[in-house]
Design an enzyme around this catalytic site. Structure first.
Site, PDB file in Angstrom:
ATOM      1  CE  LYS A 124      48.111  24.125  40.951  1.00  0.00           C
ATOM      2  NZ  LYS A 124      47.634  25.479  40.643  1.00  0.00           N
ATOM      3  CG  ASP A 164      44.720  23.925  34.390  1.00  0.00           C
ATOM      4  OD1 ASP A 164      45.050  24.980  33.823  1.00  0.00           O
ATOM      5  OD2 ASP A 164      44.173  23.895  35.512  1.00  0.00           O
ATOM      6  NE  ARG A 221      44.678  34.694  38.656  1.00  0.00           N
ATOM      7  CZ  ARG A 221      44.345  35.821  38.055  1.00  0.00           C
ATOM      8  NH1 ARG A 221      45.249  36.734  37.822  1.00  0.00           N
ATOM      9  NH2 ARG A 221      43.109  36.052  37.716  1.00  0.00           N
ATOM     10  CB  CYS A 247      51.428  29.957  35.489  1.00  0.00           C
ATOM     11  SG  CYS A 247      52.042  28.478  36.274  1.00  0.00           S
ATOM     12  NE  ARG A 275      46.399  33.366  35.443  1.00  0.00           N
ATOM     13  CZ  ARG A 275      46.782  32.300  36.147  1.00  0.00           C
ATOM     14  NH1 ARG A 275      48.066  32.009  36.253  1.00  0.00           N
ATOM     15  NH2 ARG A 275      45.898  31.533  36.735  1.00  0.00           N
ATOM     16  N   PRO A 276      43.845  39.432  34.406  1.00  0.00           N
ATOM     17  CG  PRO A 276      42.179  40.372  33.052  1.00  0.00           C
ATOM     18  CD  PRO A 276      43.275  39.337  33.050  1.00  0.00           C
TER      19      PRO A 276
HETATM   20  C1  EPZ Z   1      42.107  28.716  37.641  1.00  0.00           C
HETATM   21  O1  EPZ Z   1      42.804  29.922  37.425  1.00  0.00           O
HETATM   22  C2  EPZ Z   1      43.141  27.652  37.907  1.00  0.00           C
HETATM   23  N1  EPZ Z   1      43.903  28.025  39.085  1.00  0.00           N
HETATM   24  C3  EPZ Z   1      44.053  27.517  36.711  1.00  0.00           C
HETATM   25  O2  EPZ Z   1      44.937  26.457  36.988  1.00  0.00           O
HETATM   26  C4  EPZ Z   1      43.235  27.180  35.472  1.00  0.00           C
HETATM   27  O3  EPZ Z   1      44.074  27.179  34.351  1.00  0.00           O
HETATM   28  C5  EPZ Z   1      42.132  28.226  35.287  1.00  0.00           C
HETATM   29  O4  EPZ Z   1      41.337  28.336  36.494  1.00  0.00           O
HETATM   30  C6  EPZ Z   1      41.185  27.900  34.146  1.00  0.00           C
HETATM   31  O5  EPZ Z   1      40.612  26.657  34.333  1.00  0.00           O
HETATM   32  C7  EPZ Z   1      43.425  27.715  40.283  1.00  0.00           C
HETATM   33  O6  EPZ Z   1      42.339  27.168  40.446  1.00  0.00           O
HETATM   34  C8  EPZ Z   1      44.284  28.018  41.438  1.00  0.00           C
HETATM   35  P1  EPZ Z   1      40.055  32.023  35.524  1.00  0.00           P
HETATM   36  P2  EPZ Z   1      42.037  31.315  37.441  1.00  0.00           P
HETATM   37  O7  EPZ Z   1      39.744  33.170  36.416  1.00  0.00           O
HETATM   38  O8  EPZ Z   1      41.020  31.306  38.521  1.00  0.00           O
HETATM   39  C9  EPZ Z   1      40.204  35.649  32.343  1.00  0.00           C
HETATM   40  C10 EPZ Z   1      47.009  25.295  36.864  1.00  0.00           C
HETATM   41  O9  EPZ Z   1      47.828  24.966  35.970  1.00  0.00           O
HETATM   42  N2  EPZ Z   1      39.779  36.496  33.455  1.00  0.00           N
HETATM   43  O10 EPZ Z   1      38.982  31.039  35.218  1.00  0.00           O
HETATM   44  O11 EPZ Z   1      43.064  32.361  37.437  1.00  0.00           O
HETATM   45  C11 EPZ Z   1      41.648  35.191  32.532  1.00  0.00           C
HETATM   46  O12 EPZ Z   1      42.558  36.169  32.133  1.00  0.00           O
HETATM   47  C12 EPZ Z   1      46.300  26.591  36.741  1.00  0.00           C
HETATM   48  O13 EPZ Z   1      46.752  24.613  37.870  1.00  0.00           O
HETATM   49  C13 EPZ Z   1      39.526  37.839  33.231  1.00  0.00           C
HETATM   50  O14 EPZ Z   1      39.623  38.341  32.110  1.00  0.00           O
HETATM   51  O15 EPZ Z   1      41.336  31.242  36.024  1.00  0.00           O
HETATM   52  C14 EPZ Z   1      41.690  33.936  31.723  1.00  0.00           C
HETATM   53  O16 EPZ Z   1      41.911  34.280  30.385  1.00  0.00           O
HETATM   54  C15 EPZ Z   1      46.980  27.705  36.152  1.00  0.00           C
HETATM   55  N3  EPZ Z   1      39.169  38.625  34.295  1.00  0.00           N
HETATM   56  C16 EPZ Z   1      40.297  33.352  31.894  1.00  0.00           C
HETATM   57  O17 EPZ Z   1      39.470  34.439  32.324  1.00  0.00           O
HETATM   58  C17 EPZ Z   1      39.048  38.123  35.558  1.00  0.00           C
HETATM   59  O18 EPZ Z   1      38.717  38.885  36.481  1.00  0.00           O
HETATM   60  C18 EPZ Z   1      40.205  32.198  32.891  1.00  0.00           C
HETATM   61  O19 EPZ Z   1      40.614  32.645  34.164  1.00  0.00           O
HETATM   62  C19 EPZ Z   1      39.311  36.752  35.776  1.00  0.00           C
HETATM   63  C20 EPZ Z   1      39.685  35.960  34.715  1.00  0.00           C
END
Ligand code: EPZ
Length: 431
Positions: free
Chosen positions: A31, A316, A102, A126, A131-132
């Protein structure tokens, strides 16, 4: 055939636990690869054929966004989605579409790269804590994009075009890395992303874009260099297998002392997660394109599991591995370092007889001999999958509602588990 939404009415899973999960299945496509690749088709002229594209509600939402932007999207056979892009007709995505998942935020970089402007809303998805998208937006600003935010709407324009830039991410955010790549592939000049996310799904997005004509290279494990090109052309691409789904079905075998073989995994870096099952005492074999696991009568605990960006223990997988360790012979300790609220499944697992205590980002799981069926609600995608795994090993019947969360990431989880011997049925929620 035009894409259809997975489920029109609310469903629940009804699981009678106690059956060993055994047999062979073919793994679904990832996905988290398919979604950014679908977004990337916005940048491409002509037709993209995406093979191994899982049939999921999130994929359906991405297809609706593409259609709204002016692309034609069809699922030609079970695993193949074709996107025809003969020009984007609008650079606006409505709040309703954005709130559905998301990943809708990944369209920001793609639409900007194509149209030089984009207007959309903060995404849904989710509820795992805040999730900024500040890291996404500050990187885009460095690329000459002007951004204003009003009432949840993000308006972006690049009056002088999108310019390559040197970007150092404060955290290797998956989504921010994808957005920067998408905004940069057709930008003027070179973009360098340091401390970029290194997940296999990022590499799959890059591999698709390179096939389309993009100039992208990994100059080190966590540095990505992108040279802007004038044009990208559609191609055929096969999505990598889903490592989280693989771990989920291995977990189902591990907790029921069963034995599964998962095929279609040759492109999977299984070493990033099979070690946890080996720590639990399960036997894991990797052979050609298969990963096979044989369970163990009493699972061994794992002393310390800390979620980290790839190649660390994936957030995940946290809920799914936790459900198995609920039945371990001893105490396991988790530390969730990626999301603030990713222990929402704990209450449900405790209702099923587990003994889990949460102290902030730490969860202490004291293994129990038996889990029991209960009526629980899927709190999020992986939390719902964890409840499903626990229910397979529970004594009695478990009903899991709100499985729309699970359907966002697992292709027909009930059919797959039933083919492995589970007593599992999908029923309308009010039956
Ligand atoms: C991706 O989400 C995945 N989703 C998530 O999969 C996965 O849990 C996550 O990466 C971490 O591996 C997709 O690929 C579609 P991040 P994403 O930006 O991109 C903080 C699943 O179950 N952050 O790496 O949203 C954020 O709040 C899911 O399949 C900021 O602070 O993850 C989090 O604490 C759900 N500011 C951390 O970083 C930002 O601008 C990781 O977020 C961006 C993120």
């Amino acid at each position: 055939m035009v894409l259809q939404k997975g489920c029109g009415i609310l469903h629940k899973l009804v699981i009678n636990g106690g059956k060993k999960i055994s047999g062979e299945i073919k793994l679904q496509g990832a996905k988290n690869s398919a979604l950014p690749i679908l977004a990337a088709t916005v940048l491409v002229e002509g037709q993209t054929v995406i093979k191994n594209c899982p049939e999921l509600t999130d994929i359906y939402v991405a297809s609706r966004i593409l259609t709204h932007l002016g692309c034609k999207v069809t699922r030609q056979e079970k695993e193949t989605v074709v996107v025809s892009n003969n020009g984007i007709t609008c650079g606006f995505i409505s709040e309703k579409l954005m709130r559905e998942m998301r990943s809708s935020i990944i369209f920001l970089g793609a639409v900007l790269g194509r149209c030089g402007e984009c207007s959309l809303y903060f995404p849904g998805g989710c509820q795992l804590g805040p999730r900024p998208v500040d890291i996404h937006l500050s990187a885009l600003r460095k690329m000459g994009i002007m951004i204003s935010e009003e009432h949840g709407r993000i308006n972006c324009t690049a009056p002088n075009g999108i310019k390559g830039a040197k970007i150092m991410l404060e955290f290797p955010s998956v989504g921010a890395t994808e957005n920067i790549i998408l905004a940069a592939v057709k930008a003027e000049g070179e973009t360098e992303i340091k401390n970029a996310a290194r997940e296999p799904e990022i590499k799959d997005l890059v591999s698709y874009l390179v096939k389309c004509g993009a100039k992208i290279e990994f100059s080190s494990e966590s540095t990505i260099r992108i040279k802007g090109v004038d044009r990208l052309d559609g191609c055929e691409h096969s999505v990598i297998p889903d490592r989280i789904a693989a771990a989920t079905y291995l977990a189902a075998a591990a907790i029921t002392d069963g034995a599964v073989c998962i095929s279609g995994t040759s492109q999977l870096d299984a070493s990033s997660f099979t070690g946890y099952f080996e720590h639990m005492g399960c036997s894991v074999y990797i052979c050609n394109d298969k990963i096979c696991l044989k369970g163990k009568n009493r699972i061994l605990p794992v002393k310390s599991l800390k979620t980290m960006p790839y190649p660390g223990f994936a957030t995940d997988m946290q809920a799914i591995i936790m459900s198995v360790l609920c039945k371990a012979d001893g105490t396991s300790v988790f530390e969730e370092n990626i999301f603030e609220s990713r222990y929402k499944h704990v209450d449900a697992l405790n209702m099923m007889g587990a003994d889990i205590k949460v102290y902030g980002k730490i969860a202490v799981v004291q293994g129990v001999k038996k889990l029991y069926g209960a009526n629980v609600e899927a709190t999020d995608l992986r939390g719902g999958a964890a409840m499903t795994v626990a229910a397979l090993a529970a004594e009695g019947t478990t009903e899991i509602t709100c499985i729309n969360h699970i359907d966002r990431g697992y292709e027909k989880i009930d059919t797959v588990l039933a083919s492995l011997g589970a007593d599992i049925k999908r029923k309308p929620e009010f039956q």
